[in-house]
Design an enzyme around this catalytic site. Structure first.
Site, PDB file in Angstrom:
ATOM      1  NE  ARG A   1       1.531  -8.681  15.004  1.00  0.00           N
ATOM      2  CZ  ARG A   1       1.270  -7.877  14.211  1.00  0.00           C
ATOM      3  NH1 ARG A   1       1.125  -6.553  14.341  1.00  0.00           N
ATOM      4  NH2 ARG A   1       0.685  -8.071  13.132  1.00  0.00           N
TER       5      ARG A   1
ATOM      6  CE  LYS B   1      -1.131  -2.452   3.324  1.00  0.00           C
ATOM      7  NZ  LYS B   1      -1.238  -2.746   4.551  1.00  0.00           N
TER       8      LYS B   1
ATOM      9  CB  SER C   1       2.469  -0.347  11.445  1.00  0.00           C
ATOM     10  OG  SER C   1       3.585  -0.501  11.994  1.00  0.00           O
TER      11      SER C   1
END
Ligand code: PNS
Length: 163
Positions: free
Chosen positions: A91, A42, A129
């Site tokens: 994570r 992106k 993020s």
């Protein structure tokens, strides 16, 4: 033999989770290259030079760590810098499928490059993020989630009273 590891990512922006992973990566390698993808899929919020400046501010000045922008394939970048380890953070289970595919593709492209997954501190496992960008975009408090230099950059990008 000097063990060189790469910690690649978009770091758009760097979070406390990334800082934690940089520290943990140094237990595995003699040198760590934090490799910042110039063109992630992106359009990034911050240009690559600013992401590198934020990473530098957030992770200090350990002589074992350097920061580089990269284009193209990670496997090619790893060959160019002589890295033998790629570090990625895991994570949650939701990270696994993408990370597993990427590790196997990188192995296909560069068989002697080993991907190592590190787990961040438990209180940072929810951080990403994209969530930090989302909170900042809507005027939420990001200071517990990022280094002050990153919080300042986000505040400049998304002034609190702007819509
Ligand atoms: O922080 P991110 O966005 O999860 O990082 C992803 C990144 C930049 C590490 C990954 O997209 C990448 O390595 N891009 C470079 C192109 C490449 O080599 N892709 C993996 C093999 S197809």
């Amino acid at each position: 033999m000097t063990r060189i590891a790469i910690y690649p990512g978009s770091f758009d922006p760097p979070t406390r989770g990334h800082e934690d992973l940089v520290r943990r990566s140094l237990t595995l390698a003699d040198q760590l290259i934090v490799a910042v993808a110039r063109n992630s899929a992106k359009e990034p919020l911050f240009p690559v030079d600013e992401r590198i400046a934020m990473l530098r501010a957030a992770t200090g000045s350990d002589p074992r760590v350097r920061f580089e922008a990269f284009d193209g394939l990670l496997a090619d970048f790893a060959k160019g810098v002589g890295a033998t380890i790629v570090v990625r953070g895991l994570r949650a289970v939701s990270d696994f499928e993408y990370e597993f595919q990427m590790a196997l593709m990188n192995r296909q492209l560069h068989p002697s490059l080993e991907t190592v997954f590190l787990v961040p501190a438990v209180d940072l496992t929810y951080l990403s993020s994209s969530l930090v960008r989302e909170v900042a975009r809507h005027g939420g408090e990001v200071r517990p989630l990022v280094h002050p230099a990153v919080a300042e950059a986000l505040a400049r990008r998304f002034p609190r009273n702007a819509t």
